[in-house]
Write a protein that holds these residues in place. Structure first.
Motif, PDB file in Angstrom:
ATOM      1  N   LYS A 150       0.746  -1.242   0.041  1.00  0.00           N
ATOM      2  CA  LYS A 150       0.005   0.103  -0.043  1.00  0.00           C
ATOM      3  C   LYS A 150       0.926   1.201  -0.044  1.00  0.00           C
ATOM      4  CE  LYS A 150      -3.673   2.081   2.292  1.00  0.00           C
ATOM      5  NZ  LYS A 150      -4.680   2.134   1.232  1.00  0.00           N
ATOM      6  N   ASN A 209      -8.942   3.865   2.176  1.00  0.00           N
ATOM      7  CA  ASN A 209      -8.683   2.502   1.449  1.00  0.00           C
ATOM      8  C   ASN A 209      -8.914   2.521  -0.236  1.00  0.00           C
ATOM      9  OD1 ASN A 209     -11.573   2.673   1.299  1.00  0.00           O
ATOM     10  ND2 ASN A 209     -11.809   0.917   2.716  1.00  0.00           N
ATOM     11  N   ASP A 210      -9.167   1.382  -0.708  1.00  0.00           N
ATOM     12  CA  ASP A 210      -9.218   1.573  -2.121  1.00  0.00           C
ATOM     13  C   ASP A 210     -10.583   1.931  -2.503  1.00  0.00           C
ATOM     14  OD1 ASP A 210      -6.885   0.345  -2.523  1.00  0.00           O
ATOM     15  OD2 ASP A 210      -7.711  -1.726  -2.809  1.00  0.00           O
ATOM     16  N   GLN A 211     -11.706   2.025  -1.823  1.00  0.00           N
ATOM     17  CA  GLN A 211     -12.885   2.488  -1.826  1.00  0.00           C
ATOM     18  C   GLN A 211     -13.084   4.238  -1.479  1.00  0.00           C
ATOM     19  OE1 GLN A 211     -12.728  -0.692  -0.331  1.00  0.00           O
ATOM     20  NE2 GLN A 211     -12.692  -1.290  -2.645  1.00  0.00           N
TER      21      GLN A 211
END
Length: 449
Positions: free
Chosen positions: A351, A371-373
């Motif tokens: 990350k 996060n990715d969202q």
């Protein structure tokens, strides 16, 4: 690059057929311009022709032009070979056997400002032996005061001075001292010596910084709020007294705050884990370097390593631009299954980005990032050789840039942390507390696996 190719490149930009007689009355200008060219390549390694013209014209009544620089200096290039033309640059003779290194140095210099001293000082750099670093003398003086064998000390100091100017890795310095049988009588002497060495290194002018010392450039970038790269695995810091204010900014004494983390060592890897990490990491760095040819030294899969963090950082930057190199390494190297499993997770679960350190707990530093969202989440980050608190020593909250890695069920970072000289007001701190409270509903992520 072959010798024939290097000669082909040299001849392309330094054509003998372009040599002409020195224009009438311009011989004194050529002599002075030659001095400026030598000083510039000694100080910067490379310089654009137009920048050399600007410096020359700013410091002299006699003026020159971009075109005249080539006309006046080309015969001296072919005669003396102290520098040469390469594209729109003048480059130091050290690059004659590797013009690809010019492009690499240009990337390292990037948009960093250029150190330009006054004329008299600038021309001191005509001599490649000129060193603008009085801190070197402090190292020599300390050695004379500490050791008895003054004849050996003087010989050793010559090598120590070269190490300060060009050397990499603590083990290289240790080898120099061992060679001359110079032994410190106590740990305090060694600490003082290392502090002087690091201070001298931080005040040495280097090509990558466009002539600035690391300390000068650090101060300039801090004023401009630009990122500053820290090297936590090598950097030596002043020891904190247990009754001193804690460097995390809590307002408590160190012994009542982060000393608890340092004493228990629960917020960092164990010694066995640390060795495994660095052997795996340095092995990967060595492969990337051999594959891409970033630096001219060999990085061995061993800990401690003889290559400096400054050099390894250059390889690390290439890795995270091309993380698929991890796959190549796994497929071509002879590795233990344990290291293969670690590397596979690094390839898929790393990350990379900006993180805000908000809190230090007994087991890790707590950082927040989306996060990715795009949803804020908390990450518990273990230190490597020391806790993140000890490594950073900055008031909280503090913003960092790094690459988080999964490692044996924990989250660590890839040994490099970029910090930012930022301070936050009460309004921002209140917003961070709210972000923390909302993210805490999902718990603290302690593994990327």
């Amino acid at each position: 690059m072959t010798e024939e190719k290097e000669k082909e490149i040299f001849d392309l930009y330094n054509r003998k057929s372009d040599v002409v007689r020195c224009p009438y009355g311009r011989s004194p200008v050529r002599k002075l311009l030659d001095s400026y060219a030598k000083a510039a390549v000694n100080l910067y390694g490379i310089i654009r022709r137009v920048d050399l013209v600007d410096i020359f014209n700013e410091q002299n009544l006699e003026q020159t032009t971009y075109e005249e620089v080539y006309i006046l200096l080309l015969p001296l290039v072919l005669k003396d070979g102290w520098y040469c033309f390469y594209k729109e640059y003048l480059v130091h003779y050290a690059f004659f056997e590797n013009f690809e290194a010019v492009e690499y140095l240009l990337r390292q210099q990037g948009d960093k400002p250029r150190y330009i001293p006054e004329k008299n000082e600038f021309l001191m750099y005509v001599s490649e032996y000129y060193i603008d670093n009085g801190h070197l003398n402090n190292v020599g003086r300390f050695m004379l005061e500490t050791f008895d064998d003054h004849r050996n000390i003087r010989k050793c100091y010559v090598e120590v001075k070269d190490y300060i100017l060009y050397g990499d890795g603590i083990s290289e310095l240790a080898s120099i001292l061992d060679r001359y049988n110079l032994i410190f009588s106590n740990e305090n002497q060694f600490q003082q010596f290392m502090d002087l060495i690091m201070f001298a290194k931080n005040n040495t002018r280097i090509w990558e910084n466009n002539g600035y010392t690391p300390s000068e450039l650090h101060e300039i970038l801090a004023k401009e709020d630009k990122k500053i790269i820290e090297f936590p695995t090598i950097e030596r810091r002043k020891k904190i007294g247990r009754n001193d204010p804690c460097p995390c900014g809590s307002g408590k004494k160190y012994k009542k705050c982060c000393a608890k983390l340092d004493d228990t060592k629960s917020a960092q890897l164990s010694s066995e884990e640390r060795i495994l990490f660095f052997e795996t990491w340095f092995g990967l760095m060595g492969f990337v370097n051999e594959r891409i040819k970033v630096i001219k030294v060999k990085i061995k899969p061993e800990f401690p390593n003889t290559v400096s963090d400054t050099m390894i950082l250059k390889v690390r930057e290439v890795l995270w631009e091309e993380p698929e190199l991890i796959d190549e390494y796994i497929n071509t190297a002879q590795l233990t299954q344990e290291k293969i499993d670690i590397l596979k997770l690094w390839r898929t679960n790393y990350k990379k980005g900006m993180f805000l350190i908000l809190e230090y707990q007994a087991e890790y530093a707590v950082a927040i990032a989306p996060n990715d969202q795009g949803e804020d989440r908390l990450y518990g980050i273990k230190g490597i050789s020391d806790s993140v608190a000890t490594t950073l020593r900055q008031n909280l909250p503090t913003q960092i840039e790094t690459v988080l890695l999964p490692f044996k069920g924990k989250i660590i970072y890839d040994s490099f942390i970029g910090t930012f000289p930022l301070s936050f007001g009460e309004g921002a701190k209140a917003a961070f507390r709210e972000m923390y409270a909302n993210a805490a509903k999902h718990g603290i992520i302690t593994s990327l696996e």
